[in-house]
Write a protein that holds these residues in place. Structure first.
Motif, mmCIF file in Angstrom:
data_model
loop_
_atom_site.group_PDB
_atom_site.id
_atom_site.type_symbol
_atom_site.label_atom_id
_atom_site.label_comp_id
_atom_site.label_asym_id
_atom_site.label_seq_id
_atom_site.Cartn_x
_atom_site.Cartn_y
_atom_site.Cartn_z
ATOM 1 N N THR A 191 0.885 -1.183 -0.044
ATOM 2 C CA THR A 191 -0.122 -0.098 0.078
ATOM 3 C C THR A 191 0.886 1.304 0.106
ATOM 4 O OG1 THR A 191 0.020 -0.249 2.329
ATOM 5 C CG2 THR A 191 -1.816 -1.008 1.126
ATOM 6 N N SER A 192 0.517 2.398 -0.598
ATOM 7 C CA SER A 192 1.074 3.548 -0.749
ATOM 8 C C SER A 192 0.157 4.763 -1.329
ATOM 9 C CB SER A 192 2.330 3.324 -1.868
ATOM 10 O OG SER A 192 1.742 3.130 -2.992
ATOM 11 N N ASP A 193 0.680 5.922 -1.064
ATOM 12 C CA ASP A 193 -0.050 7.236 -1.202
ATOM 13 C C ASP A 193 0.080 7.606 -2.660
ATOM 14 O OD1 ASP A 193 2.177 8.325 -1.010
ATOM 15 O OD2 ASP A 193 1.315 9.614 0.562
ATOM 16 N N PHE A 194 0.762 6.673 -3.347
ATOM 17 C CA PHE A 194 1.312 6.971 -5.074
ATOM 18 C C PHE A 194 1.366 5.593 -5.717
ATOM 19 C CE2 PHE A 194 5.000 6.410 -2.367
ATOM 20 C CZ PHE A 194 5.733 5.617 -3.206
ATOM 21 N N LYS A 195 1.147 5.646 -7.127
ATOM 22 C CA LYS A 195 1.347 4.528 -7.773
ATOM 23 C C LYS A 195 2.891 4.315 -7.914
ATOM 24 C CE LYS A 195 0.260 2.110 -12.194
ATOM 25 N NZ LYS A 195 -0.540 2.338 -13.433
ATOM 26 N N PRO A 196 3.433 3.136 -7.167
ATOM 27 C CA PRO A 196 4.803 3.068 -7.039
ATOM 28 C C PRO A 196 5.632 2.241 -8.539
ATOM 29 C CG PRO A 196 3.634 1.112 -6.230
ATOM 30 C CD PRO A 196 2.761 2.167 -6.598
ATOM 31 N N GLU A 197 5.218 3.298 -9.637
ATOM 32 C CA GLU A 197 5.679 2.795 -10.956
ATOM 33 C C GLU A 197 7.113 2.377 -10.827
ATOM 34 O OE1 GLU A 197 4.704 2.015 -14.769
ATOM 35 O OE2 GLU A 197 3.394 2.877 -13.376
ATOM 36 N N PRO A 198 8.054 2.796 -10.387
ATOM 37 C CA PRO A 198 9.588 2.344 -10.417
ATOM 38 C C PRO A 198 9.547 0.737 -9.886
ATOM 39 C CG PRO A 198 9.351 4.620 -9.506
ATOM 40 C CD PRO A 198 8.218 4.218 -9.432
ATOM 41 N N LEU A 199 8.972 0.810 -8.662
ATOM 42 C CA LEU A 199 8.935 -0.694 -8.059
ATOM 43 C C LEU A 199 8.118 -1.653 -9.062
ATOM 44 C CD1 LEU A 199 9.308 1.169 -5.447
ATOM 45 C CD2 LEU A 199 8.201 -0.307 -4.258
ATOM 46 N N ILE A 200 7.183 -1.195 -9.434
ATOM 47 C CA ILE A 200 6.408 -2.144 -10.591
ATOM 48 C C ILE A 200 7.377 -2.700 -11.645
ATOM 49 C CG2 ILE A 200 4.491 -2.258 -12.221
ATOM 50 C CD1 ILE A 200 3.002 -0.241 -10.349
ATOM 51 N N GLU A 201 7.980 -1.453 -12.247
ATOM 52 C CA GLU A 201 8.839 -1.940 -13.466
ATOM 53 C C GLU A 201 9.862 -3.001 -12.929
ATOM 54 O OE1 GLU A 201 10.284 1.007 -16.010
ATOM 55 O OE2 GLU A 201 8.154 1.803 -16.087
ATOM 56 N N GLU A 202 10.437 -2.628 -11.774
ATOM 57 C CA GLU A 202 11.652 -3.664 -11.241
ATOM 58 C C GLU A 202 10.972 -4.815 -10.809
ATOM 59 O OE1 GLU A 202 15.005 -2.992 -10.848
ATOM 60 O OE2 GLU A 202 14.457 -1.500 -12.054
ATOM 61 N N PHE A 203 9.972 -5.029 -10.325
ATOM 62 C CA PHE A 203 9.065 -6.587 -10.212
ATOM 63 C C PHE A 203 9.024 -7.200 -11.687
ATOM 64 C CE2 PHE A 203 7.204 -4.263 -6.312
ATOM 65 C CZ PHE A 203 8.046 -4.845 -5.304
ATOM 66 N N GLU A 204 8.372 -6.230 -12.411
ATOM 67 C CA GLU A 204 8.368 -6.863 -13.692
ATOM 68 C C GLU A 204 9.562 -7.607 -14.367
ATOM 69 O OE1 GLU A 204 4.120 -4.847 -15.061
ATOM 70 O OE2 GLU A 204 6.074 -3.940 -15.500
ATOM 71 N N LYS A 205 10.611 -6.686 -14.249
ATOM 72 C CA LYS A 205 11.988 -7.196 -14.891
ATOM 73 C C LYS A 205 12.350 -8.348 -14.134
ATOM 74 C CE LYS A 205 13.938 -2.702 -15.546
ATOM 75 N NZ LYS A 205 14.846 -1.568 -15.146
ATOM 76 N N GLN A 206 11.665 -8.700 -12.901
ATOM 77 C CA GLN A 206 12.159 -9.877 -12.035
ATOM 78 C C GLN A 206 11.485 -11.176 -12.360
ATOM 79 O OE1 GLN A 206 14.955 -10.341 -9.952
ATOM 80 N NE2 GLN A 206 15.661 -8.389 -10.842
ATOM 81 N N GLY A 207 10.412 -10.834 -13.324
ATOM 82 C CA GLY A 207 9.545 -11.852 -13.832
ATOM 83 C C GLY A 207 8.287 -12.168 -12.876
ATOM 84 N N HIS A 208 7.959 -11.322 -12.234
ATOM 85 C CA HIS A 208 6.754 -11.029 -11.309
ATOM 86 C C HIS A 208 5.676 -10.619 -11.985
ATOM 87 C CE1 HIS A 208 9.271 -12.217 -7.899
ATOM 88 N NE2 HIS A 208 9.863 -11.121 -8.093
ATOM 89 N N GLU A 209 4.494 -11.314 -11.697
ATOM 90 C CA GLU A 209 3.188 -10.471 -12.181
ATOM 91 C C GLU A 209 2.895 -9.340 -11.259
ATOM 92 O OE1 GLU A 209 -0.050 -13.041 -13.468
ATOM 93 O OE2 GLU A 209 1.197 -14.950 -12.904
ATOM 94 N N VAL A 210 2.308 -8.351 -11.770
ATOM 95 C CA VAL A 210 2.005 -6.992 -10.969
ATOM 96 C C VAL A 210 0.904 -6.403 -11.525
ATOM 97 C CG1 VAL A 210 2.758 -4.694 -10.184
ATOM 98 C CG2 VAL A 210 4.446 -6.669 -10.694
ATOM 99 N N TYR A 211 0.068 -5.917 -10.732
ATOM 100 C CA TYR A 211 -1.217 -5.258 -10.766
ATOM 101 C C TYR A 211 -1.256 -4.232 -9.700
ATOM 102 C CZ TYR A 211 -6.162 -3.890 -11.719
ATOM 103 O OH TYR A 211 -7.323 -3.219 -11.976
ATOM 104 N N SER A 212 -1.722 -2.887 -10.176
ATOM 105 C CA SER A 212 -1.560 -1.790 -9.282
ATOM 106 C C SER A 212 -2.964 -0.963 -9.554
ATOM 107 C CB SER A 212 -0.637 -0.816 -9.362
ATOM 108 O OG SER A 212 -0.594 0.224 -8.429
ATOM 109 N N GLN A 213 -3.781 -0.575 -8.500
ATOM 110 C CA GLN A 213 -5.062 -0.144 -8.627
ATOM 111 C C GLN A 213 -5.110 1.030 -7.487
ATOM 112 O OE1 GLN A 213 -7.700 -3.691 -6.645
ATOM 113 N NE2 GLN A 213 -8.657 -2.356 -8.020
ATOM 114 N N GLU A 214 -5.840 2.192 -7.815
ATOM 115 C CA GLU A 214 -6.131 3.339 -6.890
ATOM 116 C C GLU A 214 -7.289 2.949 -6.291
ATOM 117 O OE1 GLU A 214 -5.789 8.152 -6.714
ATOM 118 O OE2 GLU A 214 -6.145 7.239 -8.787
ATOM 119 N N LEU A 215 -7.274 2.755 -5.074
ATOM 120 C CA LEU A 215 -8.532 2.447 -4.158
ATOM 121 C C LEU A 215 -9.505 3.720 -3.877
ATOM 122 C CD1 LEU A 215 -7.103 -0.032 -1.592
ATOM 123 C CD2 LEU A 215 -8.221 -0.587 -3.713
ATOM 124 N N GLU A 216 -8.609 4.709 -3.616
ATOM 125 C CA GLU A 216 -9.264 6.201 -3.503
ATOM 126 C C GLU A 216 -7.976 6.926 -3.690
ATOM 127 O OE1 GLU A 216 -9.343 6.520 1.303
ATOM 128 O OE2 GLU A 216 -10.387 4.926 0.571
#
Length: 170
Positions: free
Chosen positions: A135-160
Motif C-alpha cells: 500500500t502507498s499514497d502513490f502509484k509505485p511505478e519504479p517498483l512495478i517496473e523492477e518487479f516485472e523485470k524480475q518476472g513477477h506478475e504485477v497489478y496496481s490500482q487506486e482504491l481512492e
C-alpha cells in the motif's frame, strides 16, 4: 548540461541541476518525498521522469516540459499515441486471493527504510504463486517496473485518492 528526457533518472536531475529538488516540489507537492534520504538513494536512481510523473499523478509530458523550462531547455512535444501504455483493463483474478504478506511503503519510507529492498527480501522467500501487497499514497511505478523485470506478475490500482494497492505475484 544534459538534455532532460522522459528517461532521465530523478537522481541524475538532482545531481546535475542545482535546486532541482525544490523545482520538483514546486511543480508537484507529492515530490516532497524526495526529502527522504532513503528514497533519494534508492528509488530516485531507478525512476525516470516518466515514472516520477505517474507517481505524482501527472502527465509525463507535462512534468518533462515543466522541468525543461525550469532549467532553460526548450519544451518538447511527442505524439501522445507513442506515450500511452497499452494497459489491459481486465483485472487479474489472482488479486482476489489472500496475500501471503503485506507492507506499507509510506511507513517504511517514514522510518527511512527501503520498500523495494523489503519487498524483494519478502518475495525471495515466497513460493511460486504467493502474493505480496504494497500500500502507498502513490502509484509505485519504479517498483512495478523492477518487479516485472524480475518476472513477477504485477497489478496496481487506486482504491481512492492517494491510496494505491499494488499486488505482486511470484
Amino acid at each position: 548540461m544534459k538534455e532532460i528526457t522522459l528517461e532521465t533518472k530523478v537522481a541524475d536531475l538532482l545531481n546535475d541541476y542545482d535546486g532541482m529538488k525544490d523545482i520538483l516540489i514546486k511543480v508537484n507537492p507529492k515530490f516532497k518525498k524526495l526529502n527522504n534520504p532513503v528514497l533519494r538513494r534508492t528509488l530516485a536512481k531507478i525512476a525516470g521522469v516518466k515514472q516520477a510523473a505517474v507517481v505524482g499523478g501527472m502527465e509525463p509530458m507535462d512534468l518533462l516540459n515543466q522541468l525543461r523550462v525550469a532549467v532553460g531547455q526548450e519544451p518538447v512535444s511527442v505524439d501522445m499515441t507513442e506515450m500511452q501504455n497499452e494497459e489491459d483493463e481486465n483485472i487479474p483474478t489472482w488479486i482476489t486471493e489472500t496475500p501471503t504478506e503485506s507492507i506499507d511503503a509510506n511507513e517504511l519510507l517514514d522510518k527511512e527504510d527501503n520498500p523495494l529492498a523489503k519487498a524483494f527480501n519478502i518475495l525471495r522467500k515466497f513460493h511460486e504463486g504467493e502474493i505480496l501487497t504494497i500500500t502507498s499514497d502513490f502509484k509505485p511505478e519504479p517498483l512495478i517496473e523492477e518487479f516485472e523485470k524480475q518476472g513477477h506478475e504485477v497489478y496496481s490500482q487506486e482504491l481512492e485518492e492517494d491510496k494505491f494497492i499494488t499486488y505482486v505475484k511470484k
